[in-house]
Design a protein around this motif. Sequence first.
Motif, mmCIF file in Angstrom:
data_model
loop_
_atom_site.group_PDB
_atom_site.id
_atom_site.type_symbol
_atom_site.label_atom_id
_atom_site.label_comp_id
_atom_site.label_asym_id
_atom_site.label_seq_id
_atom_site.Cartn_x
_atom_site.Cartn_y
_atom_site.Cartn_z
ATOM 1 N N TYR A 1 8.723 13.441 -9.760
ATOM 2 C CA TYR A 1 9.267 12.087 -9.833
ATOM 3 C C TYR A 1 10.625 11.975 -9.153
ATOM 4 C CZ TYR A 1 5.502 11.476 -13.154
ATOM 5 O OH TYR A 1 4.261 11.423 -13.737
ATOM 6 N N VAL A 2 10.928 12.941 -8.282
ATOM 7 C CA VAL A 2 12.174 12.924 -7.516
ATOM 8 C C VAL A 2 11.900 12.625 -6.056
ATOM 9 C CG1 VAL A 2 14.140 14.310 -6.752
ATOM 10 C CG2 VAL A 2 13.347 14.476 -9.109
ATOM 11 N N ASP A 3 11.001 13.380 -5.442
ATOM 12 C CA ASP A 3 10.677 13.199 -4.037
ATOM 13 C C ASP A 3 9.746 11.996 -3.864
ATOM 14 O OD1 ASP A 3 10.739 13.680 -1.375
ATOM 15 O OD2 ASP A 3 9.473 15.461 -1.409
ATOM 16 N N ILE A 4 9.813 11.358 -2.704
ATOM 17 C CA ILE A 4 8.996 10.185 -2.411
ATOM 18 C C ILE A 4 8.163 10.502 -1.179
ATOM 19 C CG2 ILE A 4 8.987 7.693 -2.012
ATOM 20 C CD1 ILE A 4 11.943 7.682 -2.953
ATOM 21 N N ARG A 5 6.842 10.539 -1.349
ATOM 22 C CA ARG A 5 5.975 10.907 -0.230
ATOM 23 C C ARG A 5 4.750 10.002 -0.175
ATOM 24 N NH1 ARG A 5 7.004 15.407 2.674
ATOM 25 N NH2 ARG A 5 8.801 16.598 1.960
ATOM 26 N N LEU A 6 4.332 9.751 1.054
ATOM 27 C CA LEU A 6 3.087 9.043 1.327
ATOM 28 C C LEU A 6 2.170 10.038 2.017
ATOM 29 C CD1 LEU A 6 1.449 6.413 1.348
ATOM 30 C CD2 LEU A 6 2.531 5.848 3.515
ATOM 31 N N GLN A 7 1.221 10.576 1.245
ATOM 32 C CA GLN A 7 0.477 11.758 1.652
ATOM 33 C C GLN A 7 1.491 12.863 1.975
ATOM 34 O OE1 GLN A 7 -2.395 9.866 4.509
ATOM 35 N NE2 GLN A 7 -3.912 10.597 3.035
ATOM 36 N N ASP A 8 1.496 13.410 3.191
ATOM 37 C CA ASP A 8 2.439 14.485 3.501
ATOM 38 C C ASP A 8 3.742 13.979 4.114
ATOM 39 O OD1 ASP A 8 0.670 16.426 2.615
ATOM 40 O OD2 ASP A 8 -0.335 16.551 4.560
ATOM 41 N N ALA A 9 3.802 12.700 4.440
ATOM 42 C CA ALA A 9 4.995 12.153 5.095
ATOM 43 C C ALA A 9 6.029 11.722 4.066
ATOM 44 C CB ALA A 9 4.612 10.963 5.968
ATOM 45 N N ILE B 1 14.718 5.430 -5.457
ATOM 46 C CA ILE B 1 13.594 5.744 -6.333
ATOM 47 C C ILE B 1 13.276 4.657 -7.360
ATOM 48 C CG2 ILE B 1 14.963 6.842 -8.160
ATOM 49 C CD1 ILE B 1 11.712 8.274 -6.634
ATOM 50 N N GLY B 2 14.186 3.707 -7.584
ATOM 51 C CA GLY B 2 14.055 2.787 -8.715
ATOM 52 C C GLY B 2 12.736 2.045 -8.781
ATOM 53 N N THR B 3 12.299 1.498 -7.654
ATOM 54 C CA THR B 3 11.041 0.748 -7.644
ATOM 55 C C THR B 3 9.871 1.636 -8.042
ATOM 56 O OG1 THR B 3 11.867 -0.702 -5.900
ATOM 57 C CG2 THR B 3 9.492 -0.626 -6.202
ATOM 58 N N TYR B 4 9.861 2.863 -7.563
ATOM 59 C CA TYR B 4 8.765 3.780 -7.874
ATOM 60 C C TYR B 4 8.752 4.121 -9.362
ATOM 61 C CZ TYR B 4 8.927 4.223 -2.817
ATOM 62 O OH TYR B 4 8.939 3.956 -1.476
ATOM 63 N N TRP B 5 9.920 4.349 -9.934
ATOM 64 C CA TRP B 5 9.969 4.645 -11.364
ATOM 65 C C TRP B 5 9.476 3.465 -12.192
ATOM 66 C CZ3 TRP B 5 15.433 7.353 -11.807
ATOM 67 C CH2 TRP B 5 15.311 8.673 -11.371
ATOM 68 N N ALA C 1 19.544 15.156 -7.194
ATOM 69 C CA ALA C 1 18.283 15.876 -7.339
ATOM 70 C C ALA C 1 17.492 15.892 -6.034
ATOM 71 C CB ALA C 1 17.455 15.243 -8.462
ATOM 72 N N ILE C 2 17.399 14.751 -5.357
ATOM 73 C CA ILE C 2 16.609 14.729 -4.122
ATOM 74 C C ILE C 2 17.342 15.467 -2.997
ATOM 75 C CG2 ILE C 2 17.476 12.547 -3.177
ATOM 76 C CD1 ILE C 2 14.529 11.981 -2.356
ATOM 77 N N THR C 3 18.674 15.487 -3.041
ATOM 78 C CA THR C 3 19.420 16.256 -2.032
ATOM 79 C C THR C 3 19.197 17.752 -2.234
ATOM 80 O OG1 THR C 3 21.098 14.511 -1.888
ATOM 81 C CG2 THR C 3 21.697 16.693 -1.068
ATOM 82 N N LEU C 4 19.164 18.181 -3.482
ATOM 83 C CA LEU C 4 18.877 19.587 -3.752
ATOM 84 C C LEU C 4 17.458 19.956 -3.327
ATOM 85 C CD1 LEU C 4 20.517 20.048 -7.279
ATOM 86 C CD2 LEU C 4 21.270 21.067 -5.120
ATOM 87 N N GLU C 5 16.541 19.013 -3.478
ATOM 88 C CA GLU C 5 15.135 19.298 -3.168
ATOM 89 C C GLU C 5 14.833 19.212 -1.683
ATOM 90 O OE1 GLU C 5 10.741 17.552 -4.474
ATOM 91 O OE2 GLU C 5 12.426 17.467 -5.877
ATOM 92 N N GLY D 1 0.817 -1.206 0.000
ATOM 93 C CA GLY D 1 0.000 0.000 0.000
ATOM 94 C C GLY D 1 0.850 1.254 0.000
ATOM 95 N N ARG D 2 1.949 1.247 0.735
ATOM 96 C CA ARG D 2 2.836 2.415 0.770
ATOM 97 C C ARG D 2 3.508 2.644 -0.571
ATOM 98 N NH1 ARG D 2 5.250 0.341 6.509
ATOM 99 N NH2 ARG D 2 3.860 1.496 7.913
ATOM 100 N N TYR D 3 4.053 1.589 -1.156
ATOM 101 C CA TYR D 3 4.696 1.728 -2.465
ATOM 102 C C TYR D 3 3.692 2.216 -3.518
ATOM 103 C CZ TYR D 3 9.308 -0.364 -1.593
ATOM 104 O OH TYR D 3 10.587 -0.607 -1.176
ATOM 105 N N ALA D 4 2.513 1.597 -3.553
ATOM 106 C CA ALA D 4 1.528 1.948 -4.573
ATOM 107 C C ALA D 4 1.039 3.384 -4.402
ATOM 108 C CB ALA D 4 0.360 0.967 -4.521
ATOM 109 N N GLN D 5 0.745 3.784 -3.167
ATOM 110 C CA GLN D 5 0.231 5.133 -2.935
ATOM 111 C C GLN D 5 1.296 6.187 -3.220
ATOM 112 O OE1 GLN D 5 -2.680 6.366 -2.563
ATOM 113 N NE2 GLN D 5 -1.933 8.461 -2.268
ATOM 114 N N ALA D 6 2.537 5.939 -2.812
ATOM 115 C CA ALA D 6 3.606 6.899 -3.099
ATOM 116 C C ALA D 6 3.817 7.037 -4.601
ATOM 117 C CB ALA D 6 4.895 6.468 -2.407
ATOM 118 N N THR D 7 3.739 5.924 -5.338
ATOM 119 C CA THR D 7 3.858 5.970 -6.792
ATOM 120 C C THR D 7 2.701 6.746 -7.405
ATOM 121 O OG1 THR D 7 4.971 3.812 -6.767
ATOM 122 C CG2 THR D 7 4.080 4.557 -8.863
#
Length: 549
Positions: free
Chosen positions: A40-48, A55-59, A221-225, A25-31
């Motif tokens: 497509y850089v940051d990884i979030r589950l709602q606001d968390a 990031i590979g799995t999400y991409w 990219a995610i470090t800059l963000e 559920g976490r992987y699917a919702q974050a995707t």
Amino acid sequence: MVLVLAVAALLPGISAIPVMDRDEGRYAQATKQMMETGDYVDIRLQDATRYGYPIGTYWAKVASAQLFGGAEAPIWAYRLPSFLAGVIAVLGTAWLAARIGGPAAGVGAGLLLAVSVVVAVESRVARSDALLLACVVVAQAALWRLSRSSEERPRFRGAPLVFWAAHAVGVLIKGPIITLVVGLTIAAWCLWHRDRSLLRRLHILKGLGVTALVVLPWLAAITLETGNAYLEEAIGRSMMGKVAKGDRAHGAPPGYHLVALFIAFWPGALLAGAAAGLAWARRHEPDIRFLVCWSVPTFLVFEAVATKLPHYTMPTYPALAILTALVLATGFSPEGRWRWVHRVVAGVFCVVTVALALVPVAGPLFFETRFEHLYQRTTHETDWGFPAVVVGLAILGAGVWVLRRRTVGRVVTLSVLVAGFYALMFQGVFPRLDLLWPSRTLAERVATLAGCDRRQIEITGYAEPSAVFYLGTDTGLGDPDDAAALLKRNPGCGIAVATDRDREAFLAAASALYVTVREFDSFAGFNYTRGKPVTMTIYLAEGTELRRR
């Protein structure tokens, strides 16, 4: 044949099984949120933040879901990369086994990996572990080629490039886990042979450059963000936090993975004792040494790590499948103490098989007796359950048949039966146990409400990510006060959901806000992540615009 049986063993149920909690559920919702926001850089589950892994799995899941509806794609679209990765891992294992022990060994190893419980589960779940397994198999196959090479320093193409490309993708999927597996294999190989020539063949500096080329752009990219937030959570809390103590109540003593193997590698575990005997008897052969270096050090490290889950040792199972297939292809018979180990393992296999065969009827019976006030047996459960039990008992007979004469042909028959058992279980039995899927039931009940283009939902007492995936990213997972405040703020299109635990507190909060609520629907379920029954009640405000369809 291996490909056909792999698809038959790994595909059924991929669209029927509801969203599983919590990791899937976490992987699917974050995707899903990536596609909704375009980030497509940051990884979030709602606001968390969700910075446990890269990031590979999400991409991979974004690429799949975009083909079948984007953010509105069904859950099977998110699972498709895991299924394809499972098939790749099976074919890669068959390829390597065929080159070590001939075609019969290739068929046997591929089938045993395809029908193993852990691969069957992970290939149906939208997580990262099947993708990691595929990368490990490809990298280890290339590493084996290098271990057998006669060139002192081959050019950086072919096997060296494939090894590092698979390593780089594996790091992008699940961080340094693949580095641990291949690194321990290389170290054990060099120490055992007292020879460092394998290191020269690997072109380590160039290989690390390939890994950096794949991983560093996103990491930068995610470090800059987000600053150092990703590295602090991924390394400091997620990875290092699992080493010293059991993360999220998943601690277990050493020996856990050895015991779990008899279920996770079922039915291939029936020959695990014989495979260990073969590895010992032929330990001086380079190919057997490679398989031992692949499996044993990684297995021991995961036994030493405090946090333990059955799928952690899955990257070692291709090596075990190949050793087991060599038992079949060579007709190896364990001698001395290994004969007794083989007999004990065979006895454990019989016990585990009987237990698994009874699950289709024992599961519903357990819920019926343990939660009698919640559970109502339906005819479609028994329609699938009894045939599954019959096939499960047939697997027991086929397993004994294999033990009497260990041949690849008999393992093919065993694999066909196991694939049929999985089809009945994953396509029929599990999806129809409605009590196990409260999020799906909640979404179905909410879907019967019409009258508002945009509904707002707040749930109190139940915070599983599957509910967010089904109901929408803006679904609130708060406390009784939050649920009551929603109906106060949006009486026309607001929906409050309260569990039995929070029901009285919610009604009190609503009364304090002078909100008159009425009960729309109620149902019972079982929250398997907590091991507790749960009753959910859907509330609407008086004067709501929502009506039953």
